[in-house]
Design a protein around this motif. Structure first.
Motif, PDB file in Angstrom:
ATOM      1  N   PHE A  43      38.760  47.995  32.917  1.00  0.00           N
ATOM      2  CA  PHE A  43      39.724  47.043  32.366  1.00  0.00           C
ATOM      3  C   PHE A  43      39.274  45.675  32.848  1.00  0.00           C
ATOM      4  O   PHE A  43      39.571  45.258  33.953  1.00  0.00           O
ATOM      5  CB  PHE A  43      41.136  47.365  32.875  1.00  0.00           C
ATOM      6  N   PHE A  44      38.530  44.954  32.013  1.00  0.00           N
ATOM      7  CA  PHE A  44      37.876  43.698  32.380  1.00  0.00           C
ATOM      8  C   PHE A  44      38.743  42.537  31.916  1.00  0.00           C
ATOM      9  O   PHE A  44      39.028  42.387  30.722  1.00  0.00           O
ATOM     10  CB  PHE A  44      36.491  43.629  31.732  1.00  0.00           C
ATOM     11  N   VAL A 223      47.257  39.969  34.757  1.00  0.00           N
ATOM     12  CA  VAL A 223      45.881  40.378  35.043  1.00  0.00           C
ATOM     13  C   VAL A 223      45.812  41.174  36.340  1.00  0.00           C
ATOM     14  O   VAL A 223      45.114  42.188  36.433  1.00  0.00           O
ATOM     15  CB  VAL A 223      44.965  39.136  35.113  1.00  0.00           C
ATOM     16  N   ALA A 224      46.560  40.731  37.358  1.00  0.00           N
ATOM     17  CA  ALA A 224      46.563  41.431  38.643  1.00  0.00           C
ATOM     18  C   ALA A 224      47.084  42.848  38.502  1.00  0.00           C
ATOM     19  O   ALA A 224      46.652  43.759  39.220  1.00  0.00           O
ATOM     20  CB  ALA A 224      47.412  40.660  39.656  1.00  0.00           C
ATOM     21  N   VAL A 230      37.844  40.481  37.123  1.00  0.00           N
ATOM     22  CA  VAL A 230      38.337  39.291  36.418  1.00  0.00           C
ATOM     23  C   VAL A 230      37.262  38.218  36.374  1.00  0.00           C
ATOM     24  O   VAL A 230      36.620  37.925  37.395  1.00  0.00           O
ATOM     25  CB  VAL A 230      39.600  38.715  37.097  1.00  0.00           C
ATOM     26  N   ALA A 231      37.066  37.628  35.198  1.00  0.00           N
ATOM     27  CA  ALA A 231      36.200  36.466  35.033  1.00  0.00           C
ATOM     28  C   ALA A 231      37.076  35.272  34.684  1.00  0.00           C
ATOM     29  O   ALA A 231      37.931  35.358  33.793  1.00  0.00           O
ATOM     30  CB  ALA A 231      35.169  36.702  33.931  1.00  0.00           C
ATOM     31  N   THR A 244      39.226  42.344  40.997  1.00  0.00           N
ATOM     32  CA  THR A 244      40.548  41.707  40.975  1.00  0.00           C
ATOM     33  C   THR A 244      41.109  41.436  42.361  1.00  0.00           C
ATOM     34  O   THR A 244      41.502  40.311  42.681  1.00  0.00           O
ATOM     35  CB  THR A 244      41.535  42.580  40.177  1.00  0.00           C
ATOM     36  N   ARG A 245      41.155  42.443  43.213  1.00  0.00           N
ATOM     37  CA  ARG A 245      41.748  42.253  44.533  1.00  0.00           C
ATOM     38  C   ARG A 245      40.956  41.254  45.355  1.00  0.00           C
ATOM     39  O   ARG A 245      41.519  40.420  46.068  1.00  0.00           O
ATOM     40  CB  ARG A 245      41.830  43.616  45.247  1.00  0.00           C
ATOM     41  N   GLN A 246      39.632  41.315  45.243  1.00  0.00           N
ATOM     42  CA  GLN A 246      38.787  40.385  45.988  1.00  0.00           C
ATOM     43  C   GLN A 246      39.015  38.951  45.521  1.00  0.00           C
ATOM     44  O   GLN A 246      39.069  38.012  46.332  1.00  0.00           O
ATOM     45  CB  GLN A 246      37.321  40.783  45.802  1.00  0.00           C
ATOM     46  N   LEU A 247      39.183  38.768  44.228  1.00  0.00           N
ATOM     47  CA  LEU A 247      39.413  37.426  43.687  1.00  0.00           C
ATOM     48  C   LEU A 247      40.755  36.880  44.139  1.00  0.00           C
ATOM     49  O   LEU A 247      40.868  35.713  44.542  1.00  0.00           O
ATOM     50  CB  LEU A 247      39.343  37.461  42.164  1.00  0.00           C
TER      51      LEU A 247
END
Length: 334
Positions: A43-44, A223-224, A230-231, A244-247
């Motif tokens: 899921f990008f 998005v989260a 995620v871009a 996602t979590r890292q971003l």
């Protein structure tokens, strides 16, 4: 989740000519040098302000707008397509493998067709079924997955709420058996409570059918909840990309941090801490030199105005396009 890539692009660009006359035409760079890898079954997410090029990127990967430069490939293990040159029978085949869920559930459905006919239309247009009985069977199967019953299939779209209409749109996108789906702001027009229901439906369908989603949104909280990776896009380019979590835990780019700071909080102590970005996003037809974000960035220096920063890898799976991301990570809280 498999790390086999379904979609891969390198320096992908989409351009449009605007204006009229020989000397007055301008080039609008809607997507400028995008390189992404979308694993199968993922899921990008793609986020950014209006005008950042999110929708155009999704449509380019669906072969709905022409690709001006760069490379783009689709490989689902059965076929391997070069999207930059795809045409003829291969393009027709790709249409059933890659589908779009539209943003507005009210405008996306024909008011003159029943729900059954709306969902069945892709099967009939693509010639994927041989009889009406086979078509009806497939429509009922997909409708059930999308929580629509037989009575719903006899009605017209005006009889349904926004959330129900979006489930009809999802069923229409799924009926051809795609592997890749672009969901373009697919819950933006819905009430918050209905958004959660539709998002949970998409995640359930993804797991059940092994689909790959590109989820385009401006809502970071959505998005989260849904995305694996995620871009973040700004003026046609990716400025940061990470799991996602890292971003969310360790954003590196000033633009990403400003977006995160604008997420509403229920904590009274957090209110009023949003990082305000001065000015508007520049025109795509008259882009600034150097870093595209420097006209609004409070940390911009001379090098930002002269040189465009590369998309550097700062951690495994985490890339950022900023000349000063290292010192900002040390001095500015994420």
């Amino acid at each position: 989740m498999s790390e086999e890539l379904l979609i891969s692009t390198r320096d992908l660009s989409v351009e449009f000519k605007i204006g009229s006359g020989v000397f007055s035409k301008k080039i609008l760079k809607a997507v400028d040098g995008i390189s992404i890898d979308i694993p199968r079954g993922s899921f990008f997410g793609v986020v950014g302000e209006s005008g950042s090029g999110k929708t155009t990127l999704g449509r380019a990967l669906l072969k709905a707008v022409p690709i001006a430069h760069g490379e783009a490939r689709y490989n689902d293990g059965e076929v391997d397509y070069d999207l930059t040159t795809l045409a003829g029978p291969d393009l027709k085949d790709y249409r059933k493998r890659a589908q779009l869920i539209f943003q507005d559930p009210y405008a996306a459905l024909s008011p003159r067709m029943t729900v059954r006919d709306i969902i069945a239309e892709p099967l009939e247009v693509m010639g994927l079924t041989k009889s009406r009985e086979e078509t009806d069977s497939r429509v009922r199967e997909i409708a059930e997955k999308c929580r629509l019953n037989l009575e719903h299939l006899r009605r017209f779209p005006h009889a349904f709420s926004g959330g129900q209409r979006q489930r009809i749109s999802i069923a229409r996108a799924l009926v051809s058996g795609p592997q890749f789906i672009v969901a373009d702001e697919s819950v933006a027009a819905l009430d918050v409570s209905i958004q959660a229901d539709v998002l949970n439906l998409l995640k359930s369908i993804q797991r059940e059918m092994g689909l790959t989603f590109m989820f385009i949104s401006h809502d970071l909280s959505v998005v989260a909840h849904t995305c694996d990776h995620v871009a973040v896009m700004y003026l046609g380019r990716i400025v940061e990309s990470a799991p996602t979590r890292q971003l969310f835990d360790n954003a590196r780019h000033p633009y990403t941090k400003a977006l995160f700071s604008a997420i509403p909080s229920l904590d009274p102590d957090d209110r009023g801490k949003a990082q305000k970005l001065e000015g508007e996003i520049p025109s795509p037809t008259n882009q600034p030199p150097g870093c595209k974000f420097h006209t609004r960035c409070p940390f911009a220096t001379d090098i930002c105005k002269r040189e465009e920063p590369p998309l550097d890898t700062c951690e495994e799976g985490h890339a950022v396009s900023c000349h000063h991301w290292q010192e900002l990570s040390e001095n500015v809280p994420a």
